[in-house]
Design an enzyme around this catalytic site. Structure first.
Site, PDB file in Angstrom:
ATOM      1  N   HIS A 102       7.837 -27.331   0.602  1.00  0.00           N
ATOM      2  CA  HIS A 102       6.999 -28.368  -0.082  1.00  0.00           C
ATOM      3  C   HIS A 102       6.567 -27.997  -0.470  1.00  0.00           C
ATOM      4  O   HIS A 102       5.517 -28.161  -1.352  1.00  0.00           O
ATOM      5  CB  HIS A 102       6.512 -29.313   1.088  1.00  0.00           C
ATOM      6  CG  HIS A 102       7.456 -29.623   1.906  1.00  0.00           C
ATOM      7  ND1 HIS A 102       8.131 -30.983   1.856  1.00  0.00           N
ATOM      8  CD2 HIS A 102       7.749 -29.416   3.405  1.00  0.00           C
ATOM      9  CE1 HIS A 102       9.768 -30.945   3.345  1.00  0.00           C
ATOM     10  NE2 HIS A 102       8.928 -30.043   2.828  1.00  0.00           N
TER      11      HIS A 102
ATOM     12  N   GLU B  68       0.729  -1.530   0.044  1.00  0.00           N
ATOM     13  CA  GLU B  68      -0.147   0.135   0.006  1.00  0.00           C
ATOM     14  C   GLU B  68       0.599   1.359   0.112  1.00  0.00           C
ATOM     15  O   GLU B  68       0.498   2.338  -0.276  1.00  0.00           O
ATOM     16  CB  GLU B  68      -0.749  -0.379   1.566  1.00  0.00           C
ATOM     17  CG  GLU B  68      -2.071   0.817   1.219  1.00  0.00           C
ATOM     18  CD  GLU B  68      -3.136   0.412   2.339  1.00  0.00           C
ATOM     19  OE1 GLU B  68      -3.881  -0.224   2.438  1.00  0.00           O
ATOM     20  OE2 GLU B  68      -3.392   1.191   2.625  1.00  0.00           O
TER      21      GLU B  68
ATOM     22  N   LYS C 105     -12.800   1.772  -1.904  1.00  0.00           N
ATOM     23  CA  LYS C 105     -14.022   2.115  -0.722  1.00  0.00           C
ATOM     24  C   LYS C 105     -15.324   3.519  -1.165  1.00  0.00           C
ATOM     25  O   LYS C 105     -16.050   3.036  -1.040  1.00  0.00           O
ATOM     26  CB  LYS C 105     -13.278   3.020   0.831  1.00  0.00           C
ATOM     27  CG  LYS C 105     -12.013   2.587   1.456  1.00  0.00           C
ATOM     28  CD  LYS C 105     -12.050   2.790   2.574  1.00  0.00           C
ATOM     29  CE  LYS C 105     -10.784   2.665   3.400  1.00  0.00           C
ATOM     30  NZ  LYS C 105     -10.578   3.194   4.852  1.00  0.00           N
TER      31      LYS C 105
HETATM   32  O1  PA5 Z   1      -3.432   2.235   5.518  1.00  0.00           O
HETATM   33  C1  PA5 Z   1      -4.905   2.321   5.657  1.00  0.00           C
HETATM   34  O2  PA5 Z   1      -4.605   3.354   5.537  1.00  0.00           O
HETATM   35  C2  PA5 Z   1      -5.629   1.177   5.504  1.00  0.00           C
HETATM   36  O3  PA5 Z   1      -5.631  -0.024   5.339  1.00  0.00           O
HETATM   37  C3  PA5 Z   1      -6.678   1.437   6.161  1.00  0.00           C
HETATM   38  O4  PA5 Z   1      -5.900   1.015   7.611  1.00  0.00           O
HETATM   39  C4  PA5 Z   1      -8.084   0.252   6.302  1.00  0.00           C
HETATM   40  O5  PA5 Z   1      -8.886   1.172   5.147  1.00  0.00           O
HETATM   41  C5  PA5 Z   1      -8.811   0.864   7.656  1.00  0.00           C
HETATM   42  O6  PA5 Z   1      -9.076   2.170   7.363  1.00  0.00           O
HETATM   43  P1  PA5 Z   1     -10.304   2.758   8.439  1.00  0.00           P
HETATM   44  O7  PA5 Z   1      -9.067   2.385  10.209  1.00  0.00           O
HETATM   45  O8  PA5 Z   1      -9.490   4.590   8.932  1.00  0.00           O
HETATM   46  O9  PA5 Z   1     -11.017   1.713   9.318  1.00  0.00           O
END
Ligand code: PA5
Length: 478
Positions: free
Chosen positions: A333, A304, A447
């Protein structure tokens, strides 16, 4: 944990990076040469400067988490101790950066079959579950094994708007209120969210829920050292002070300006050169079941943060390296066949351990059968470590670059070091790649599309775009 403040302890618990097998001198032409490192000297220097500058300007608040949370830590520990005896289960409702860290740390530190232990062997702490999906089967099956009336639910969402987490919260809130009434329900929900923004903060105020704050400048995947990770860890008896002390130690080490002495910087540099060579796959293979969920946490961090369409200057990048999880020895394996003989498109990172917390010796039986007898008297500890060395050698012989990170042992301190090191490495790799390692437009887009399809106000334009997308052709559905 005892004694982690002493310099001697820190030194004895320092994690190590061994990258010999990444270098052409050892692995051959598909490796990395000293010349390739020298060739990016200016980029390395610029990245070092950018790291210092960004931190000073408040662009990397996660770097200060090992130091600036005394009050928060006290509050978490007091809260955890005060509710410990009231609940049989502690359930995290969260996703992505709000779930992967809690899972990884709990699995690494606690007994592998933690929930199956009798309560006294869990130090009196509740059982631990994470609901990080909206799979209806999984959530409703959770209610087959927990009694909501004896469960504390930790809703974790930085934004307070993530559909997955908020839908779980809504289901559970209503269920609890029907069963227990509103007043009692409030004692069963604790929220971890932004201090000001989002839906959860006002909900907490209105409903009277206990809450913890995720600092504004810390993004989801860098939030394990905030209450996101600290509260779930404390609720299963993990020493969060030792965890943060390990992170602080790594922070000290990763400020070393000499990249050859800086694990985080070298990790990023080697990965960056591997990417430039077309090694777009980053395999993480822990030789310890306790570390297997670290790979999941790392996968989010690396993917990410670095998987970006644009460079910082706006030019197209399509950067990134695909993280893949493997487990030693299990995947010897399966996946290792590909790693040894398949394409030169990957680098492999082994996570090893010097001292496992338990030891089992294989009995000296079947000594008359040579192909079994050689195992007699050997510990499983020696077996797993030897198999790691054997796999590293196997890859080396096949010309496949690989490196190893070794933890002296798995404990709160070394885990704090390890996670913090990966975070710094990710930030540094972002600088080398010249991408913004701290945003996630690709995740936000997904999202937003979900919000639009459900008709959430404010997402009309996205909905229109989606409604006009090309419709599937029957010919391609068989
Ligand atoms: O790293 C990130 O920003 C995302 O993976 C969020 O952690 C994830 O989408 C969850 O978001 P939130 O904590 O706002 O619910």
């Amino acid at each position: 944990m005892e004694g982690y403040q002493s310099a001697e302890f820190k030194k004895s618990m320092k994690i190590r990076l061994n990258y010999n097998n990444m270098m052409t001198r050892f692995v051959g032409e598909k490796g990395i040469s000293e010349e390739e490192i020298t060739a990016i000297k200016d980029q390395i220097e610029a990245a070092k400067k950018a790291m210092v500058k960004k931190r000073a300007e408040g662009g990397m608040d996660w770097r200060d988490l090992p130091y600036n949370q005394n009050e928060v830590v006290r509050d978490i520990i007091d809260y955890a101790n005060s509710v410990k005896d009231q609940f049989d289960a502690f359930v995290v409702l969260g996703i992505g950066g709000s779930a992967l860290g809690p899972i990884a740390v709990q699995q690494a530190i606690n007994h592998p079959l933690y929930n199956e232990l009798p309560r006294e062997k869990r130090g009196g702490w509740p059982k631990f579950y994470v609901a990080d999906n909206v799979d209806p089967e999984r959530l409703s099956c959770l209610f087959d094994v927990i009694d909501p009336a004896k469960t504390l639910f930790n809703v974790i969402s930085k934004s307070g708007g993530t559909s997955e987490t908020m839908s779980q919260f809504m289901i559970i809130k209503e269920m609890l209120e029907e069963k227990l009434g509103k007043e009692e329900t409030a004692k069963h929900i604790v929220c971890t969210t932004d201090g000001v923004k989002g839906n959860l903060r006002p909900i907490c105020a209105k409903e009277g829920y206990k809450s913890f704050v995720i600092p504004a400048g810390v993004g989801g995947r860098f939030s394990e050292m905030t209450p996101v990770g600290l509260l779930p860890a404390a609720m299963t008896g993990i020493d969060i002070k030792a965890f943060l002390a390990g992170a602080a130690y790594m922070d000290e080490l990763s400020q070393n300006d000499n990249e050859r002495e800086n694990i985080a910087y070298m990790y990023a540099i080697l990965s960056y050169i591997a990417m430039k060579q077309g090694k777009n796959i980053h395999v993480m293979m822990p030789y310890a079941d306790s570390l297997k969920y670290i790979s999941d946490w790392f996968a989010q961090l690396w993917a990410e943060s670095l998987g970006k369409k644009f460079h910082l200057d706006g030019t197209v990048a399509h950067a990134g390296q695909t993280p893949v999880k493997a487990v030693g020895v299990t995947d010897q394996h399966s996946q290792v066949q590909l790693y040894a003989e398949g394409p030169y498109d990957k680098m492999v990172v082994f996570l090893g351990v010097d001292k496992y917390r338990r030891s089992i010796t294989i009995p000296k039986i079947y000594s008359e059968i040579p192909s079994l007898g050689f195992l007699g008297g050997v510990t499983q500890n020696a077996l797993i470590q030897t198999e790691q060395v054997a796999t590293e050698y196997n890859l080396l012989k096949s010309g496949k670059p690989n490196m190893e990170i070794t933890l002296p042992e798995v404990n709160e301190f070394t885990l704090g070091e390890l996670l913090y090191m990966f975070e710094v490495a990710t930030g540094f790799a972002g600088e080398l790649l010249q991408v913004n390692a701290f945003d996630q437009p690709g995740v936000e887009a997904g999202k937003n599309a979900t919000y639009a399809m459900f008709g959430r106000p404010g997402y009309e334009a996205v909905k229109e775009e989606l409604d006009n997308r090309p419709q599937p052709e029957k010919a391609y559905i068989i």
